[in-house]
Design a protein around this motif. Structure first.
Motif, PDB file in Angstrom:
ATOM      1  N   THR A  41       0.542  -1.283   0.009  1.00  0.00           N
ATOM      2  CA  THR A  41       0.067  -0.029  -0.045  1.00  0.00           C
ATOM      3  C   THR A  41       0.711   1.345  -0.090  1.00  0.00           C
ATOM      4  N   ILE A  42       1.963   1.097   0.761  1.00  0.00           N
ATOM      5  CA  ILE A  42       2.877   2.471   0.806  1.00  0.00           C
ATOM      6  C   ILE A  42       3.412   2.587  -0.545  1.00  0.00           C
ATOM      7  N   VAL A  43       4.188   1.153  -1.007  1.00  0.00           N
ATOM      8  CA  VAL A  43       4.916   1.380  -2.334  1.00  0.00           C
ATOM      9  C   VAL A  43       3.744   2.059  -3.495  1.00  0.00           C
ATOM     10  N   MET A  44       2.581   1.618  -3.507  1.00  0.00           N
ATOM     11  CA  MET A  44       1.655   2.229  -4.643  1.00  0.00           C
ATOM     12  C   MET A  44       1.364   3.709  -4.185  1.00  0.00           C
ATOM     13  N   ALA A  45       1.329   4.148  -2.986  1.00  0.00           N
ATOM     14  CA  ALA A  45       1.094   5.536  -2.900  1.00  0.00           C
ATOM     15  C   ALA A  45       2.437   6.348  -3.273  1.00  0.00           C
ATOM     16  N   LEU A  46       3.607   5.740  -2.849  1.00  0.00           N
ATOM     17  CA  LEU A  46       4.827   6.555  -3.489  1.00  0.00           C
ATOM     18  C   LEU A  46       4.565   6.507  -5.051  1.00  0.00           C
ATOM     19  N   TYR A  47       4.600   5.536  -5.599  1.00  0.00           N
ATOM     20  CA  TYR A  47       4.559   5.522  -7.056  1.00  0.00           C
ATOM     21  C   TYR A  47       3.658   6.547  -7.620  1.00  0.00           C
ATOM     22  N   GLU A  48       2.324   6.510  -7.056  1.00  0.00           N
ATOM     23  CA  GLU A  48       1.378   7.280  -7.319  1.00  0.00           C
ATOM     24  C   GLU A  48       1.485   8.611  -7.415  1.00  0.00           C
ATOM     25  N   VAL A  49       1.968   9.195  -6.143  1.00  0.00           N
ATOM     26  CA  VAL A  49       2.202  10.750  -5.778  1.00  0.00           C
ATOM     27  C   VAL A  49       3.561  11.164  -6.398  1.00  0.00           C
ATOM     28  N   LEU A  50       4.429  10.312  -6.777  1.00  0.00           N
ATOM     29  CA  LEU A  50       5.721  10.696  -7.239  1.00  0.00           C
ATOM     30  C   LEU A  50       5.455  10.943  -8.627  1.00  0.00           C
ATOM     31  N   GLU A  51       4.574   9.931  -9.352  1.00  0.00           N
ATOM     32  CA  GLU A  51       4.276  10.401 -10.606  1.00  0.00           C
ATOM     33  C   GLU A  51       3.438  11.738 -11.135  1.00  0.00           C
ATOM     34  N   GLU A  52       2.885  12.120  -9.910  1.00  0.00           N
ATOM     35  CA  GLU A  52       2.130  13.270 -10.204  1.00  0.00           C
ATOM     36  C   GLU A  52       3.296  14.475 -10.001  1.00  0.00           C
ATOM     37  N   TYR A  53       4.284  14.117  -9.631  1.00  0.00           N
ATOM     38  CA  TYR A  53       5.475  15.149  -9.568  1.00  0.00           C
ATOM     39  C   TYR A  53       6.479  14.822 -10.881  1.00  0.00           C
ATOM     40  N   SER A  54       6.137  14.009 -11.496  1.00  0.00           N
ATOM     41  CA  SER A  54       6.834  13.594 -12.940  1.00  0.00           C
ATOM     42  C   SER A  54       8.119  12.664 -12.615  1.00  0.00           C
ATOM     43  N   VAL A  55       8.065  12.179 -11.322  1.00  0.00           N
ATOM     44  CA  VAL A  55       9.191  11.364 -10.998  1.00  0.00           C
ATOM     45  C   VAL A  55       8.936   9.905 -11.185  1.00  0.00           C
ATOM     46  N   ASN A  56       9.832   8.912 -12.107  1.00  0.00           N
ATOM     47  CA  ASN A  56       9.565   7.753 -12.137  1.00  0.00           C
ATOM     48  C   ASN A  56      10.055   6.945 -11.019  1.00  0.00           C
ATOM     49  N   ALA A  57       9.126   6.901 -10.060  1.00  0.00           N
ATOM     50  CA  ALA A  57       9.649   6.168  -8.537  1.00  0.00           C
ATOM     51  C   ALA A  57       9.982   4.697  -8.800  1.00  0.00           C
ATOM     52  N   HIS A  58       9.610   4.073  -9.718  1.00  0.00           N
ATOM     53  CA  HIS A  58      10.102   2.625 -10.131  1.00  0.00           C
ATOM     54  C   HIS A  58      11.256   2.520 -10.196  1.00  0.00           C
ATOM     55  N   SER A  59      11.923   3.179 -10.703  1.00  0.00           N
ATOM     56  CA  SER A  59      13.259   3.335 -10.993  1.00  0.00           C
ATOM     57  C   SER A  59      14.064   3.501  -9.642  1.00  0.00           C
ATOM     58  N   LEU A  60      13.488   3.972  -8.557  1.00  0.00           N
ATOM     59  CA  LEU A  60      14.028   4.428  -7.537  1.00  0.00           C
ATOM     60  C   LEU A  60      13.984   3.165  -6.249  1.00  0.00           C
ATOM     61  N   ASN A  61      13.213   2.437  -6.678  1.00  0.00           N
ATOM     62  CA  ASN A  61      12.900   1.514  -5.502  1.00  0.00           C
ATOM     63  C   ASN A  61      13.807   0.723  -5.053  1.00  0.00           C
ATOM     64  N   PRO A  62      14.402   0.663  -3.912  1.00  0.00           N
ATOM     65  CA  PRO A  62      15.699   0.015  -3.365  1.00  0.00           C
ATOM     66  C   PRO A  62      15.298  -1.267  -2.718  1.00  0.00           C
ATOM     67  N   TRP A  63      14.055  -1.639  -2.814  1.00  0.00           N
ATOM     68  CA  TRP A  63      13.679  -3.006  -2.040  1.00  0.00           C
ATOM     69  C   TRP A  63      13.345  -4.155  -2.823  1.00  0.00           C
ATOM     70  N   TYR A  64      13.776  -5.297  -2.224  1.00  0.00           N
ATOM     71  CA  TYR A  64      13.578  -6.571  -2.763  1.00  0.00           C
ATOM     72  C   TYR A  64      12.828  -7.225  -1.970  1.00  0.00           C
ATOM     73  N   PHE A  65      11.471  -7.656  -2.337  1.00  0.00           N
ATOM     74  CA  PHE A  65      10.502  -8.534  -1.679  1.00  0.00           C
ATOM     75  C   PHE A  65      10.080  -9.686  -2.383  1.00  0.00           C
ATOM     76  N   PRO A  66      11.144 -10.725  -2.435  1.00  0.00           N
ATOM     77  CA  PRO A  66      10.548 -12.112  -3.151  1.00  0.00           C
ATOM     78  C   PRO A  66       9.416 -12.916  -2.603  1.00  0.00           C
ATOM     79  N   SER A  67       8.942 -13.555  -3.491  1.00  0.00           N
ATOM     80  CA  SER A  67       7.915 -14.649  -3.124  1.00  0.00           C
ATOM     81  C   SER A  67       8.817 -15.883  -2.383  1.00  0.00           C
ATOM     82  N   VAL A  68       8.191 -16.680  -1.439  1.00  0.00           N
ATOM     83  CA  VAL A  68       8.763 -17.786  -1.077  1.00  0.00           C
ATOM     84  C   VAL A  68       9.519 -18.614  -2.060  1.00  0.00           C
ATOM     85  N   GLU A  69       8.717 -18.844  -3.112  1.00  0.00           N
ATOM     86  CA  GLU A  69       9.271 -19.710  -4.339  1.00  0.00           C
ATOM     87  C   GLU A  69      10.744 -18.857  -4.837  1.00  0.00           C
ATOM     88  N   GLU A  70      10.560 -17.724  -5.117  1.00  0.00           N
ATOM     89  CA  GLU A  70      11.687 -16.970  -5.503  1.00  0.00           C
ATOM     90  C   GLU A  70      12.981 -17.137  -4.776  1.00  0.00           C
TER      91      GLU A  70
END
Ligand code: BEZ
Length: 250
Positions: A138-167
């Motif tokens: 939920t926080i990640v989505m809000a960061l993406y959404e709001v930063l996009e409104e400031y014309s920042v591509n937040a996807h490319s700034l994401n420092p986090w790694y949240f894998p599934s169990v299988e991965e």
């Protein structure tokens, strides 16, 4: 990145993220350290949990990629070193490697797993917990959404790694680990000092992409977007998801 070039303020971390070592204490039960074991704390932060491990009659080395954290851990008397988790420099030295709430900052998971494998004695174990798939979504989505409104591509700034169990299982098995146990669970987490402070401590890499003049307004907007989703019973509750595992070097 493994908290690369990140500057952490141990005092602010202690104030706004004191739940991190509190929750981590139950991971020490999974580690189940035996007297005289030599343990590596990977991403030791300010060393609170390393200190707990040492109090169980073990010896320990802590590594972290933040100089501020290494200094804070050293000031507790811990043998802490500045090292990147993806470039571990140990060879069959540890009975166990322990890691709490740090692996999600280390995107080069294959190099991390290989370095942990090299650091362990034969039959040594790797016990860790970090953000699993869907963590703080939920926080990640809000960061993406709001930063996009400031014309920042937040996807490319994401420092986090949240894998599934299988991965993550694949990452561990591909360097030779045998999985003893691995689980994923939701752990809604009360942010006692609020969402703004959480963003300032943990999501600074997104916010600092904005001009200083926009930063406060951006954080306020993120807070308003998250209010209906994460503010419950007069407190902020973040949607943490944990991936916890124990693996053995066979
Ligand atoms: C976590 O512990 O899951 C976490 C903390 C800060 C940023 C991202 C994830």
């Amino acid at each position: 990145m493994s908290r690369n070039n990140q500057h952490w303020d141990p005092q602010s971390y202690k104030e706004h993220a004191c739940f991190v070592p509190t929750f981590g204490a139950s991971l020490i039960e999974w580690l189940n350290p035996k007297p005289k074991e030599h343990i590596l704390d990977l991403g030791c932060g300010d060393g609170i949990l390393t200190e707990k491990i040492i109090s169980l009659d073990c010896t320990a080395v802590g590594i972290d990629n933040s100089l501020e954290f290494v200094r804070a851990a050293c000031s507790r008397g811990i043998n802490a070193r500045l090292m990147n988790g993806a470039d571990l420099q140990f060879n069959e030295e540890f009975d166990a490697v322990f890691s709490n709430a740090a692996l999600h900052w280390m995107r080069e998971s294959d190099s991390v797993a290989k370095g942990v494998w090299n650091a362990l004695v034969p039959n040594g174990r790797f016990v860790g917990e970090f953000g699993g798939k869907g963590n703080i979504q939920t926080i990640v989505m809000a960061l993406y959404e709001v930063l996009e409104e400031y014309s920042v591509n937040a996807h490319s700034l994401n420092p986090w790694y949240f894998p599934s169990v299988e991965e993550y299982q694949n990452v561990l098995e591909s360097v030779g680990f045998e999985i003893t146990r691995i689980i994923q669970f939701e752990r809604p987490t009360v942010l006692t000092t609020g969402i703004q402070q959480w963003i300032k401590v943990f999501a600074q890499c997104f916010i600092s992409a904005l001009p200083k003049s926009d930063q406060i307004a951006c954080i306020n907007t993120i807070q308003s977007r998250l209010y209906p989703l994460l503010y419950k019973n007069n407190q902020w509750v973040a949607d943490y998801v944990r991936l916890r595992f124990e693996a053995r070097k066979i």
